[in-house]
Design a protein around this motif. Structure first.
Motif, PDB file in Angstrom:
ATOM      1  N   PRO A 147       0.804  -1.229   0.000  1.00 22.18           N
ATOM      2  CA  PRO A 147       0.000   0.000   0.000  1.00 22.18           C
ATOM      3  C   PRO A 147       0.842   1.288   0.000  1.00 22.18           C
ATOM      4  O   PRO A 147       0.378   2.329  -0.443  1.00 22.18           O
ATOM      5  CB  PRO A 147      -0.839  -0.108   1.277  1.00 22.18           C
ATOM      6  N   ASP A 148       2.076   1.208   0.473  1.00 25.37           N
ATOM      7  CA  ASP A 148       2.955   2.386   0.480  1.00 25.37           C
ATOM      8  C   ASP A 148       3.698   2.496  -0.848  1.00 25.37           C
ATOM      9  O   ASP A 148       3.832   1.518  -1.589  1.00 25.37           O
ATOM     10  CB  ASP A 148       3.975   2.270   1.614  1.00 25.37           C
ATOM     11  N   LEU A 149       4.183   3.688  -1.123  1.00 18.92           N
ATOM     12  CA  LEU A 149       4.974   3.898  -2.325  1.00 18.92           C
ATOM     13  C   LEU A 149       6.298   3.154  -2.195  1.00 18.92           C
ATOM     14  O   LEU A 149       7.020   3.304  -1.216  1.00 18.92           O
ATOM     15  CB  LEU A 149       5.254   5.394  -2.538  1.00 18.92           C
ATOM     16  N   VAL A 150       6.589   2.346  -3.192  1.00 13.91           N
ATOM     17  CA  VAL A 150       7.855   1.627  -3.248  1.00 13.91           C
ATOM     18  C   VAL A 150       8.435   1.890  -4.626  1.00 13.91           C
ATOM     19  O   VAL A 150       7.745   1.747  -5.644  1.00 13.91           O
ATOM     20  CB  VAL A 150       7.675   0.107  -3.037  1.00 13.91           C
TER      21      VAL A 150
END
Length: 164
Positions: A147-150
């Motif tokens: 769900p987080d920016l990677v």
């Protein structure tokens, strides 16, 4: 070395099947035999063979029909076509239907041994390639599911890959 590799010998000549089975068993392969294409197809459906040595000319379901059935079922067993005569047309037809190689039954044992070893290696390479592709797909799915920016950034600080 070969103890985990299974070979199916498919031929209507019981003497030929026995000779090939003994030779390959001596090399450490686990061998089973079938006297016709229908029996071979049942065995191939129920067990995992690395290689199938298939006589082209057999009564009932011949080797070409067996090769076609294996091809349609997307079997992972690597087929090697065998023939009592040296027919280029049979060889071409067998290769069209997925045969890894084509051997004349009169070929020397060294050629048979080498061809079976190459077929086993081919199957293992193909299996590893499929596993690597599956791992790559799983990694991609996991990467995109975070769900987080990677982001993956190269040495020049360019974004090479980012998740959705």
């Amino acid at each position: 070395m070969n103890e985990n590799h299974k070979v199916l010998v498919v031929d209507d000549d019981p003497l030929f099947r026995t000779v090939i089975q003994r030779q390959l068993t001596h090399l450490g392969y686990a061998c089973e035999c079938a006297g016709d294409g229908r029996t071979a197809l049942r065995l191939l459906d129920s067990e995992d063979f690395d290689v199938a040595l298939i006589d082209i000319v057999m009564p009932g379901m011949d080797g070409l029909a067996l090769l076609q059935s294996m091809e349609q079922a997307h079997m992972s067993t690597v087929p090697i076509a065998l023939s009592g005569g040296d027919s280029t047309a049979s060889a071409v037809e067998a290769m069209k239907h997925g045969a890894f190689d084509y051997l004349c039954k009169e070929a020397n044992f060294d050629r048979l041994r080498d061809t079976v070893q190459k077929a086993v290696h081919h199957r293992e390479t193909r299996r590893r390639s499929l596993l690597a592709a599956k791992s790559a797909q799983q990694w991609e799915a996991t990467f995109d599911a975070v769900p987080d920016l990677v982001a993956i950034i190269d040495a020049d600080h360019r974004i090479v890959r980012a998740n959705r």
